[in-house]
Design a protein around this motif. Structure first.
Motif, PDB file in Angstrom:
ATOM      1  N   PRO A 154      21.309  36.295  46.688  1.00 30.49           N
ATOM      2  CA  PRO A 154      21.415  34.876  47.055  1.00 30.49           C
ATOM      3  C   PRO A 154      21.931  34.034  45.893  1.00 30.49           C
ATOM      4  O   PRO A 154      21.590  34.264  44.731  1.00 30.49           O
ATOM      5  N   GLY A 155      22.803  33.099  46.215  1.00 29.16           N
ATOM      6  CA  GLY A 155      23.233  32.113  45.241  1.00 29.16           C
ATOM      7  C   GLY A 155      24.388  32.511  44.352  1.00 29.16           C
ATOM      8  O   GLY A 155      24.918  31.667  43.633  1.00 29.16           O
ATOM      9  N   ILE A 156      24.820  33.779  44.367  1.00 26.63           N
ATOM     10  CA  ILE A 156      25.911  34.162  43.477  1.00 26.63           C
ATOM     11  C   ILE A 156      27.257  33.859  44.130  1.00 26.63           C
ATOM     12  O   ILE A 156      27.366  33.794  45.357  1.00 26.63           O
ATOM     13  N   ASP A 157      28.259  33.690  43.305  1.00 28.74           N
ATOM     14  CA  ASP A 157      29.626  33.470  43.783  1.00 28.74           C
ATOM     15  C   ASP A 157      30.444  34.711  43.433  1.00 28.74           C
ATOM     16  O   ASP A 157      30.720  34.956  42.250  1.00 28.74           O
ATOM     17  N   PRO A 158      30.841  35.514  44.414  1.00 26.90           N
ATOM     18  CA  PRO A 158      31.572  36.751  44.137  1.00 26.90           C
ATOM     19  C   PRO A 158      33.064  36.550  43.901  1.00 26.90           C
ATOM     20  O   PRO A 158      33.790  37.526  43.709  1.00 26.90           O
ATOM     21  N   THR A 159      33.539  35.299  43.871  1.00 25.40           N
ATOM     22  CA  THR A 159      34.986  35.063  43.783  1.00 25.40           C
ATOM     23  C   THR A 159      35.584  35.672  42.518  1.00 25.40           C
ATOM     24  O   THR A 159      36.663  36.283  42.556  1.00 25.40           O
ATOM     25  N   ALA A 160      34.919  35.523  41.382  1.00 22.13           N
ATOM     26  CA  ALA A 160      35.473  36.047  40.130  1.00 22.13           C
ATOM     27  C   ALA A 160      35.583  37.562  40.177  1.00 22.13           C
ATOM     28  O   ALA A 160      36.568  38.137  39.698  1.00 22.13           O
ATOM     29  N   ALA A 161      34.584  38.226  40.764  1.00 23.08           N
ATOM     30  CA  ALA A 161      34.639  39.686  40.871  1.00 23.08           C
ATOM     31  C   ALA A 161      35.798  40.114  41.764  1.00 23.08           C
ATOM     32  O   ALA A 161      36.505  41.089  41.473  1.00 23.08           O
ATOM     33  N   VAL A 162      36.015  39.395  42.853  1.00 22.29           N
ATOM     34  CA  VAL A 162      37.123  39.730  43.752  1.00 22.29           C
ATOM     35  C   VAL A 162      38.460  39.509  43.056  1.00 22.29           C
ATOM     36  O   VAL A 162      39.389  40.316  43.194  1.00 22.29           O
ATOM     37  N   GLN A 163      38.581  38.432  42.287  1.00 25.56           N
ATOM     38  CA  GLN A 163      39.831  38.200  41.571  1.00 25.56           C
ATOM     39  C   GLN A 163      40.096  39.303  40.554  1.00 25.56           C
ATOM     40  O   GLN A 163      41.233  39.739  40.379  1.00 25.56           O
ATOM     41  N   ARG A 164      39.049  39.760  39.860  1.00 21.92           N
ATOM     42  CA  ARG A 164      39.233  40.881  38.934  1.00 21.92           C
ATOM     43  C   ARG A 164      39.759  42.104  39.663  1.00 21.92           C
ATOM     44  O   ARG A 164      40.653  42.807  39.174  1.00 21.92           O
ATOM     45  N   LEU A 165      39.230  42.374  40.843  1.00 23.44           N
ATOM     46  CA  LEU A 165      39.684  43.531  41.613  1.00 23.44           C
ATOM     47  C   LEU A 165      41.134  43.356  42.066  1.00 23.44           C
ATOM     48  O   LEU A 165      41.896  44.321  42.093  1.00 23.44           O
ATOM     49  N   ALA A 166      41.518  42.140  42.403  1.00 26.51           N
ATOM     50  CA  ALA A 166      42.923  41.893  42.761  1.00 26.51           C
ATOM     51  C   ALA A 166      43.829  42.171  41.569  1.00 26.51           C
ATOM     52  O   ALA A 166      44.945  42.693  41.729  1.00 26.51           O
ATOM     53  N   ASP A 167      43.369  41.865  40.362  1.00 26.64           N
ATOM     54  CA  ASP A 167      44.159  42.148  39.164  1.00 26.64           C
ATOM     55  C   ASP A 167      44.274  43.649  38.894  1.00 26.64           C
ATOM     56  O   ASP A 167      45.173  44.081  38.158  1.00 26.64           O
ATOM     57  N   TRP A 168      43.370  44.442  39.441  1.00 24.18           N
ATOM     58  CA  TRP A 168      43.474  45.903  39.387  1.00 24.18           C
ATOM     59  C   TRP A 168      44.403  46.423  40.493  1.00 24.18           C
ATOM     60  O   TRP A 168      44.594  47.622  40.630  1.00 24.18           O
ATOM     61  N   HIS A 169      44.921  45.518  41.316  1.00 25.97           N
ATOM     62  CA  HIS A 169      45.777  45.858  42.452  1.00 25.97           C
ATOM     63  C   HIS A 169      45.019  46.641  43.525  1.00 25.97           C
ATOM     64  O   HIS A 169      45.589  47.470  44.236  1.00 25.97           O
ATOM     65  N   VAL A 170      43.731  46.358  43.623  1.00 26.30           N
ATOM     66  CA  VAL A 170      42.931  46.866  44.734  1.00 26.30           C
ATOM     67  C   VAL A 170      43.440  46.232  46.020  1.00 26.30           C
ATOM     68  O   VAL A 170      43.768  45.045  46.065  1.00 26.30           O
ATOM     69  N   THR A 171      43.502  47.028  47.092  1.00 22.46           N
ATOM     70  CA  THR A 171      43.941  46.503  48.393  1.00 22.46           C
ATOM     71  C   THR A 171      42.853  46.579  49.456  1.00 22.46           C
ATOM     72  O   THR A 171      42.928  45.873  50.458  1.00 22.46           O
TER      73      THR A 171
END
Length: 566
Positions: A125-142
């Motif tokens: 609860p309460g966390i923002d996962p946006t930064a983690a998702v952006q890091r994964l996009a920078d790894w070119h995760v699809t």
């Protein structure tokens, strides 16, 4: 992103906002700069197909002191699936080069054409996962698996509210899950909900004993008495319950599909009415039914089925899984086993991409000193490199900065910054050149006739399998006729185990390649850790006393990819 910058200007991020887009579409690139003083600069953005610039866009900007962000649009060519390089060249007002950075982007019809697969595990609860998702996009995760996001395996939403304790006692918020799905879609990643195929918690098993599978003496089958194995026959109550939850997850949360997980054991059981159920024969119909139900909610939704240890590959190869996903376990412990699994998967379903989930317990061990830690991190980089060179994708990443060490993903080990940069370079490299290594129509070619020589002219031992003490030589011909030759350096390794500490490969310089006469012509070489992954043309040595057609290889480390364009 790879960057080479002098004092005064640093490129902290250079990447497409989304790691892939459809052929012919416009993509947005983002540059994040850190300048020590105001600077007038020209930013030249180049889109590269191998070493050929297919589009160039120029920006003239004023960069203020401190952090600043610039964006620019480029258009992808119409071919898919295909990876492209991105290169940024920054010059100041006098025309002097002050910065350089590289990245990649893919043209795809759908994420399943290049399923660079990772996971999210934290939905507190309460966390923002946006930064983690952006890091994964920078790894070119699809494709992004949402691991243990549900209340129970038999019912994904809790009876009341949005916050709960899951089966293993972790605090989970479905509000956080929804934020993570929105972030995934913002950055172009498919959000796949973890969904067990068979296995319900004890309270469900106690209420529905008629739905359980049993062994020959009548004992209910289970995984550690935690998840009880259920009857998956067509039309069974559990199968109907399971598929309802799959559909609800997609409709109510906006997931793009389901990661269908099984445990590998048991492979058969006795139903309540005495029928022996062979699960290898049951899975294909279940996958097909799940796929049909999900596509009815939206045509782009897919299922991804976990073949634990490669079982049952021949049967499920006929079912419509988005890719061939194999979770690797003993006895498949060598690098050669990794290649064999990839090749078996490609032979069984040639039209599908391959994902190997291979977890690195060596990264989760306590490490005494920097040398031991470096050896564990090298194991991660080397395994990913071998999986990628074999034409597959490696599932080993959580949250963009952790490595999976076992099948329970929240225990993943954090990477240090330099470790993450080293591993990410291989993933970005695969986004750029992966269509040549494992795209549709690629085939392993003959390795006969190649000679590899070191700087003193001595023969370098090579092998067509990744064996310790050798350079793994893997030729692949793509559908358009391009030939690639991976040189993966295992000369310093004492054994072939992929989940063990590894010796870091030194940079190799002065090496020469003598290709067979039938392969003479134009060659390029690229490496994830050299020149930002850019491909450079090779120089023939015949005029300098070398053999006709002999090629001088530029300096590279660990993995060199030679490319002979058609």
């Amino acid at each position: 992103m790879s960057a080479d910058t002098p004092v005064g200007l640093r490129i902290s991020r250079y990447s497409p906002l989304q790691p892939w887009s459809t052929p012919g579409s416009r993509i947005q690139l983002e540059v994040v700069c850190q300048a020590q003083a105001p600077l007038r600069a020209r930013l030249d953005h180049e889109l590269l197909d191998l070493d050929h610039v297919v589009e160039r866009v120029e920006q003239v900007v004023r960069l203020p002191s401190g952090r600043s962000v610039r964006r620019i649009a480029l258009r992808l060519p119409p071919s898919a699936p295909r990876g492209y390089g991105l290169r940024l060249l920054v010059t100041d007002g006098s025309g002097r080069r002050v910065a350089r950075a590289t990245s990649a982007v893919e043209a795809l019809d759908g994420w399943w054409q290049a399923p660079r697969h990772a996971c999210l595990t934290d939905f507190a609860p309460g966390i923002d996962p946006t930064a983690a998702v952006q890091r994964l996009a920078d790894w070119h995760v699809t494709a992004l698996q949402f691991y243990d996001w549900m209340w129970r395996h038999y019912r994904y939403r809790p009876p009341a509210g949005d916050e709960f304790l899951d089966t293993l006692g972790r605090r989970v918020s479905h509000a956080t899950v929804r934020r993570a799905i929105r972030a995934a879609h913002r950055y172009g990643l498919a959000a796949l909900a973890y969904g067990s195929v068979y296995g319900a918690e004890r309270e469900y098993a106690d209420r529905h004993p008629e739905q359980l599978l049993r062994d020959t003496d009548g004992t209910p089958l289970s995984l550690a008495q935690l998840f009880f194995i259920t009857d998956l026959r067509p039309g069974s109550a559990w199968r109907r319950q399971l598929l309802r939850e799959y559909v609800r997850a997609c409709r109510e949360f906006g997931f793009d599909g389901i990661h269908m997980d099984q445990y590998g054991q048991p492979r058969a059981g006795i139903t309540a009415d005495g029928e022996r159920l062979d699960l290898a024969r049951t899975f294909p119909g279940l996958v097909a039914e799940a796929d049909r139900r999900l596509r009815a909610t939206h045509p782009s939704r897919r299922v991804l089925f976990n073949l634990v240890g490669g079982w049952p590959l021949p049967e499920v190869a006929r079912a419509p899984s988005a890719a061939t996903y194999i979770e690797v376990w003993p006895p498949d412990v060598s690098y050669a086993d990794i290649v064999r699994l990839v090749e078996s998967a490609r032979a069984a379903a040639p039209e599908r991409a391959v994902i190997l989930a291979a977890y690195l317990s060596v990264m989760g061990l306590p490490h005494q000193g920097r040398t031991a830690r470096a050896a564990a991190a090298e194991a991660a980089v080397l395994l990913s490199s071998i999986v990628l060179a074999a034409g597959a994708h490696h599932h080993v990443l959580a949250e963009g900065d952790r490595v999976l060490t076992e099948g329970y993903y929240p225990t993943a080990a954090p990477m240090r910054r330099v470790e993450a940069e080293e591993l990410r370079a291989a993933w970005v490299f695969a986004a750029r050149y992966g269509h040549l290594l494992g795209g549709p129509g690629t085939e392993v070619a003959s390795a006969a006739g190649y000679r590899l020589l070191d700087a003193r002219g001595r023969r370098v031992p090579t092998s067509t399998l990744p064996l310790a003490g050798h350079v793994w030589l893997r030729p692949v011909r793509s559908a358009d006729g391009t030939l690639t030759l991976s040189l993966l350096d295992l000369r310093g390794q004492r054994d072939d185990r992929w989940d063990a500490p590894r010796t870091s490969a030194p940079a190799r310089s002065g090496w020469r390649l003598d290709p067979p006469a039938s392969k003479l012509g134009r060659w390029l070489l690229a490496s994830p850790w050299s020149r930002g992954g850019d491909a450079v043309a090779l120089q023939e040595l015949a005029a300098r006393g070398g053999r006709p057609g002999e090629l001088r290889l530029p300096r590279f480390r660990r993995w060199g990819l030679l490319i002979a364009p058609r």
